[in-house]
Design an enzyme around this catalytic site. Sequence first.
Site, PDB file in Angstrom:
ATOM      1  N   ARG A 227      -0.100   6.648   3.563  1.00 60.33           N
ATOM      2  CA  ARG A 227       0.872   6.494   2.710  1.00 60.33           C
ATOM      3  C   ARG A 227       2.108   7.311   2.966  1.00 60.33           C
ATOM      4  NH1 ARG A 227      -0.733   2.203   1.251  1.00 60.33           N
ATOM      5  NH2 ARG A 227      -1.371   1.698  -0.640  1.00 60.33           N
ATOM      6  N   HIS A 275       5.218  -0.694   7.749  1.00 64.07           N
ATOM      7  CA  HIS A 275       3.949  -0.708   6.864  1.00 64.07           C
ATOM      8  C   HIS A 275       3.132  -1.932   7.478  1.00 64.07           C
ATOM      9  CE1 HIS A 275       2.313   0.435   2.738  1.00 64.07           C
ATOM     10  NE2 HIS A 275       1.385  -0.151   3.461  1.00 64.07           N
TER      11      HIS A 275
HETATM   12  C1  OXD Z   1      -2.795  -1.115   1.198  1.00 73.36           C
HETATM   13  C2  OXD Z   1      -1.779  -1.382   1.952  1.00 73.36           C
HETATM   14  O1  OXD Z   1      -3.103  -0.104   0.388  1.00 73.36           O
HETATM   15  O2  OXD Z   1      -1.439  -2.500   2.286  1.00 73.36           O
HETATM   16  O3  OXD Z   1      -3.876  -2.262   1.336  1.00 73.36           O
HETATM   17  O4  OXD Z   1      -1.002  -0.282   2.255  1.00 73.36           O
END
Ligand code: OXD
Length: 312
Positions: A227, A275
């Site tokens: 994250r 991401h």
């Molecule tokens: C998850 C993401 O938490 O895709 O699965 O970031």
Amino acid sequence: MTEIPPIVLYHPGKQEAQWAQELAQHTQCEVITWQPGVAGVVDAEVLVAWAPPQALIDAMPRLRLVFHLGAGVDALWQTALPAEAVVVRLEDAGMAEQMADYALYAVTRHTRGMAQYERDWRAGAWSPQPVKPAADWTIGVLGYGALGAWVAEVLSERGYNVHAWSRTAKTSAGIVHHSGDDGLKVMLKRCHVLVLMLPLTPETQHVLNAETLALLPHGSYVINLARGGLIDTDALIAALESGHLAGAALDVFEQEPLPAEHRLRGMPQVMGTPHIAAQTWVEEACRSIASNLQAWRDNNPLSGVVDRHRAY
Ligand code: OXD
């Protein structure tokens, strides 16, 4: 015969129809795809969603079970769920393998100097550099949950000297484990490469900040697959600009999508992706949701239950 109430799905986007179809097939339930104005959700007890809006939660007064369509549940922080609702996250759904591929690629790209060779190639240069054995590189994996453990194992099998940090003490063969605040400092001081695999919680927000970045050895490298909020972006940029960090591979950012003009984009020592490190495999996810749903109906233990107090 009692009628089984429908499952509510909230996952707007390209894969919505596939989610609805696989969920119906694996759970054998009617699936209502929610959007504002859709009726029929008031009796439903089960929600399958990524970042559901509060209006949907409020429309489901009998909500008891939430399957969150992600490994991380930070997207639920702002949502007021009924106190008795059980939250279940995705534990793997194909993500561990993809995370490990990405981590191994980013580690190799750094330890073998590939970014420099890419630049040399474009500049017409021919400049071979000496190679260090994998065992001479200490890789720290921050977070040893289902995905972090997989990443650590794969790097260890490849021959890297792998250390791992977790909140509570853990052990496993071939990996040097650390835990607690002091353990974090000990590990950071040793890492040539740090791979972030922690969930984002109020406790882990900006775990990598000016102070903790300074503990990493000069010339180390940061990989963030978890994250964006785990890293204080300004402190990261300062560490990259000063040369304290040799570079970074980033799949996640405090602000997503990362603006086109963001400073990180102009840094040649930074590799970035949008991401995508691990994407959910819909069929596998729906299979695990169906088996958890059956366990819930049978009053058996569920797998992947989130501790709502700890937020992961
Ligand atoms: C998850 C993401 O938490 O895709 O699965 O970031």
